[in-house]
Design a protein around this motif. Structure first.
Motif, PDB file in Angstrom:
ATOM      1  N   ASP A 129       0.828  -1.210   0.000  1.00 36.65           N
ATOM      2  CA  ASP A 129       0.000   0.000   0.000  1.00 36.65           C
ATOM      3  C   ASP A 129       0.857   1.253   0.000  1.00 36.65           C
ATOM      4  O   ASP A 129       0.587   2.210  -0.728  1.00 36.65           O
ATOM      5  CB  ASP A 129      -0.913   0.020   1.232  1.00 36.65           C
ATOM      6  CG  ASP A 129      -2.233  -0.683   0.993  1.00 36.65           C
ATOM      7  OD1 ASP A 129      -2.645  -0.768  -0.172  1.00 36.65           O
ATOM      8  OD2 ASP A 129      -2.845  -1.158   1.958  1.00 36.65           O
ATOM      9  N   ILE A 146       0.459   0.934  -4.168  1.00 38.31           N
ATOM     10  CA  ILE A 146      -0.973   0.873  -4.444  1.00 38.31           C
ATOM     11  C   ILE A 146      -1.657   2.203  -4.162  1.00 38.31           C
ATOM     12  O   ILE A 146      -2.379   2.748  -5.023  1.00 38.31           O
ATOM     13  CB  ILE A 146      -1.643  -0.251  -3.625  1.00 38.31           C
ATOM     14  CG1 ILE A 146      -1.103  -1.617  -4.047  1.00 38.31           C
ATOM     15  CG2 ILE A 146      -3.155  -0.206  -3.803  1.00 38.31           C
ATOM     16  CD1 ILE A 146      -1.633  -2.770  -3.221  1.00 38.31           C
ATOM     17  N   ARG A 147      -1.465   2.759  -2.971  1.00 42.55           N
ATOM     18  CA  ARG A 147      -2.185   3.982  -2.604  1.00 42.55           C
ATOM     19  C   ARG A 147      -1.712   5.203  -3.377  1.00 42.55           C
ATOM     20  O   ARG A 147      -2.539   5.968  -3.890  1.00 42.55           O
ATOM     21  CB  ARG A 147      -2.085   4.220  -1.094  1.00 42.55           C
ATOM     22  CG  ARG A 147      -2.714   3.120  -0.268  1.00 42.55           C
ATOM     23  CD  ARG A 147      -4.158   2.889  -0.634  1.00 42.55           C
ATOM     24  NE  ARG A 147      -4.725   1.739   0.068  1.00 42.55           N
ATOM     25  CZ  ARG A 147      -5.944   1.253  -0.142  1.00 42.55           C
ATOM     26  NH1 ARG A 147      -6.727   1.797  -1.033  1.00 42.55           N
ATOM     27  NH2 ARG A 147      -6.377   0.202   0.545  1.00 42.55           N
ATOM     28  N   GLY A 197      -2.927   4.721  -7.025  1.00 45.57           N
ATOM     29  CA  GLY A 197      -4.382   4.841  -7.114  1.00 45.57           C
ATOM     30  C   GLY A 197      -4.852   6.269  -6.969  1.00 45.57           C
ATOM     31  O   GLY A 197      -5.714   6.740  -7.724  1.00 45.57           O
ATOM     32  N   TYR A 237     -14.635  -4.276  -9.766  1.00 46.01           N
ATOM     33  CA  TYR A 237     -13.829  -3.063  -9.652  1.00 46.01           C
ATOM     34  C   TYR A 237     -14.701  -1.820  -9.605  1.00 46.01           C
ATOM     35  O   TYR A 237     -14.375  -0.841  -8.924  1.00 46.01           O
ATOM     36  CB  TYR A 237     -12.830  -2.971 -10.806  1.00 46.01           C
ATOM     37  CG  TYR A 237     -11.496  -3.566 -10.453  1.00 46.01           C
ATOM     38  CD1 TYR A 237     -10.583  -2.868  -9.667  1.00 46.01           C
ATOM     39  CD2 TYR A 237     -11.144  -4.843 -10.869  1.00 46.01           C
ATOM     40  CE1 TYR A 237      -9.367  -3.421  -9.311  1.00 46.01           C
ATOM     41  CE2 TYR A 237      -9.930  -5.396 -10.530  1.00 46.01           C
ATOM     42  CZ  TYR A 237      -9.039  -4.682  -9.755  1.00 46.01           C
ATOM     43  OH  TYR A 237      -7.840  -5.246  -9.391  1.00 46.01           O
ATOM     44  N   CYS A 262     -11.022   8.620  -0.231  1.00 40.37           N
ATOM     45  CA  CYS A 262      -9.925   7.655  -0.151  1.00 40.37           C
ATOM     46  C   CYS A 262      -8.840   8.141   0.804  1.00 40.37           C
ATOM     47  O   CYS A 262      -8.350   7.376   1.649  1.00 40.37           O
ATOM     48  CB  CYS A 262      -9.329   7.429  -1.535  1.00 40.37           C
ATOM     49  SG  CYS A 262     -10.395   6.488  -2.654  1.00 40.37           S
ATOM     50  N   LEU A 300      -0.221   0.608 -11.398  1.00 35.72           N
ATOM     51  CA  LEU A 300      -1.516   0.230 -10.830  1.00 35.72           C
ATOM     52  C   LEU A 300      -1.935  -1.148 -11.328  1.00 35.72           C
ATOM     53  O   LEU A 300      -2.499  -1.950 -10.577  1.00 35.72           O
ATOM     54  CB  LEU A 300      -2.570   1.279 -11.184  1.00 35.72           C
ATOM     55  CG  LEU A 300      -3.824   1.293 -10.317  1.00 35.72           C
ATOM     56  CD1 LEU A 300      -3.477   1.603  -8.869  1.00 35.72           C
ATOM     57  CD2 LEU A 300      -4.826   2.315 -10.844  1.00 35.72           C
ATOM     58  N   SER A 319      -2.867  -4.229  -8.824  1.00 37.18           N
ATOM     59  CA  SER A 319      -4.315  -4.274  -8.607  1.00 37.18           C
ATOM     60  C   SER A 319      -4.796  -5.609  -8.052  1.00 37.18           C
ATOM     61  O   SER A 319      -5.732  -5.656  -7.241  1.00 37.18           O
ATOM     62  CB  SER A 319      -5.054  -3.958  -9.916  1.00 37.18           C
ATOM     63  OG  SER A 319      -4.698  -4.890 -10.919  1.00 37.18           O
ATOM     64  N   ARG A 351      -5.063  -6.102  -4.185  1.00 37.27           N
ATOM     65  CA  ARG A 351      -6.230  -5.620  -3.435  1.00 37.27           C
ATOM     66  C   ARG A 351      -7.167  -6.768  -3.131  1.00 37.27           C
ATOM     67  O   ARG A 351      -7.568  -6.978  -1.994  1.00 37.27           O
ATOM     68  CB  ARG A 351      -6.961  -4.539  -4.236  1.00 37.27           C
ATOM     69  CG  ARG A 351      -8.337  -4.221  -3.683  1.00 37.27           C
ATOM     70  CD  ARG A 351      -9.128  -3.335  -4.624  1.00 37.27           C
ATOM     71  NE  ARG A 351      -8.700  -1.952  -4.537  1.00 37.27           N
ATOM     72  CZ  ARG A 351      -9.230  -0.981  -5.264  1.00 37.27           C
ATOM     73  NH1 ARG A 351     -10.165  -1.263  -6.148  1.00 37.27           N
ATOM     74  NH2 ARG A 351      -8.816   0.265  -5.137  1.00 37.27           N
TER      75      ARG A 351
END
Length: 494
Positions: free
Chosen positions: A125, A129-130, A133, A239, A329, A384, A388, A391
């Motif tokens: 993350d 990821i974060r 995203g 998604y 988010c 991403l 993905s 997740r």
């Protein structure tokens, strides 16, 4: 990462697998520096809806139609994905009411499977990821907020990135300054999203009432339905519904979480599923399946046919929708970093709170440098794509933890309890989606898996290994103190 003397026993909990206690301490007296319970039912609903509904439903809701093969089957997949997402949301509602800590996926994995797996999730993350995203959502905001200005020309890429940077900075500042105003703006932006969908749904159903039903004739043409494409259709649909878990990241700030968390989740999923299905029905009332697949911006094409010049307002609605997703988010996953610091997995300063504003300021801004770096220099879409699948892997692991706790700790208080078949079905769905990622894109998935594995040496270096050089410990303490003074933050238990 060293822990301050006199703080909560996060490091000890991390070492014993997170099972020392499943709920935070009692709420301190009013005068103490803390994250206060300001998330009401309405604010909780706005967090969930505001993060689920982004730009996709307005711009490119094509994945399901493309892979399902027919209008009727695509609507069935939209409904089915809504139900499956509700199963996941209900599972998280049980987790959120029996493990009354903020942190979402991270804290549930920590409490059930221990610190190692939780840290690997946290590491992925934090480094990829974060920030990736957030950068992707923000890029959509930057593009559509400028589109009315540059129409009919294209928007320059440098202008998009500048607007995106301003958007990211604004949402970071907002979340740093006030929990109350962050929640109020989230409610307003969620209202804008629902208004935009109403502007599509009502004229679309008016067309149906006038008899414009030709696009629904032979809606279930079996010759166009390919069973091999249905898993990809479900993949796209799941998604589209992602985001139902964000309220669980802020459990400690929710008023009466035993009631509010399950109720907010159920209401939000009912609204989102209804809006998604009705919006697609409205699209098909005006456009054929072929026209929808050919459109670069479905909502714009829809508005141009029915509303004329009003279509110029669609990019503004899309930009507001993206800003709402950015805001929701960031509000949610900053609490994950705050809790991870409290549990001993991140530097101490990230679990500190601003002395006057009562916001987790360091945890909010921690992603700012990485997000801006990825935005301006990285291939963020590839990054991403790499990450993905993780997740769904870790969400599946967290829900598997619910089943594990049912047998390991049957006496654990559960104010909200779901039938065991619900988490079981959702868990299988998550692992099937991971398999679909491996099957459809093994190279990118393998790269993402390799990136996540860098969390293993990081865990042993930063968490397990205690014999760090004294000069390094002194440097770490000095940096922590300097940041604490600059940001005016203190530990939450002061």
């Amino acid at each position: 990462m060293s822990r301050r003397v006199g703080s909560s026993s996060g490091a000890e909990v991390a070492q014993n697998g997170g099972n020392k206690e499943l709920s935070p301490q009692k709420v301190p007296p009013e005068g103490k520096v803390e994250l206060r319970r300001k998330v009401t039912l309405l604010r909780g609903i706005s967090i969930i809806i505001g993060t689920i509904i982004g730009a996709g439903i307005f711009i490119s809701p094509k994945g399901i139609l493309k892979h399902s093969g027919s209008v009727g089957m695509s609507l069935v997949v939209w409904i089915a994905c809504g139900v499956l997402s509700l199963f996941g949301a209900l599972s998280y509602a049980e987790l959120g009411t029996c493990i009354k800590k903020s942190g979402g996926h991270y804290i549930y994995i920590l409490e059930t499977f221990g610190p190692f797996m939780a840290f690997v999730r946290l590491w992925a993350d934090l480094i990829a990821i974060r920030p990736a995203g957030l950068a992707v959502i923000s890029l959509a905001f930057g593009r559509y907020i400028l589109e009315p200005i540059f129409t009919p020309c294209g928007v320059p890429e440098i202008a998009i990135k500048l607007a995106t940077s301003i958007g990211i900075t604004t949402v970071m500042y907002l979340n740093s300054m006030s929990v109350t105003w962050t929640a109020r703006i989230q409610i307003f932006l969620t209202g804008c999203k629902l208004l935009a969908m109403a502007v599509i749904i009502l004229p679309g159903f008016y067309q149906l009432c006038k008899g414009e039903t030709q696009n629904f004739e032979n809606a279930f043409q079996l010759e166009n339905v390919q069973l091999s494409g249905l898993p990809l259709a479900f993949y796209s649909g799941m998604y589209a519904y992602a985001g139902w878990f964000y309220l669980n990241f802020v459990t400690e700030e929710v008023e009466n979480p035993e009631r509010t968390v399950p109720l907010a989740i159920c209401i939000s999923m009912a609204i989102v599923t209804s809006c998604y299905v009705l919006t697609n029905v409205a699209y098909f009332a005006v456009m054929s399946a072929e026209e929808l697949l050919a459109s670069d911006a479905v909502a714009v094409t829809f508005a141009e046919r029915l509303m004329g010049k009003f279509s110029v307002a669609v990019p503004i609605f899309v930009a507001l929708s993206c800003f709402g997703s950015m805001n929701g988010c960031l509000f949610a996953f900053s609490r994950m970093f705050y809790v991870a610091s409290r549990e001993g997995h991140l530097p101490d300063v990230l679990s500190m709170i601003h002395i006057r504003r009562h916001t987790p300021l360091p945890a909010v801004i921690i992603l700012y440098p990485m997000t801006m770096l990825i935005l301006w220099s990285g291939d963020l879409y590839s990054l991403l794509n790499f990450m993905s699948f993780l997740r769904w892997l870790f969400i599946g692991v967290a829900v598997l933890g619910l089943i594990y706790l049912r047998f390991k700790r049957p006496d654990l208080p559960r104010p909200f309890k779901v039938p065991l078949v619900i988490p079981a079905v959702f868990c299988i769905t998550c692992f099937l989606m991971v398999f679909m990622s491996l099957y459809s894109d093994p190279v990118n998935t393998g790269i993402g898996f390799a990136i996540s594995l860098t969390g293993i040496p990081a865990y042993y270096i930063f968490i397990v290994y205690n014999n760090k050089p004294k000069w390094l410990q002194r440097l770490s303490d000095s940096v922590n103190r300097s940041i604490q003074i600059i940001l005016e933050v203190v530990p939450a238990d002061h």
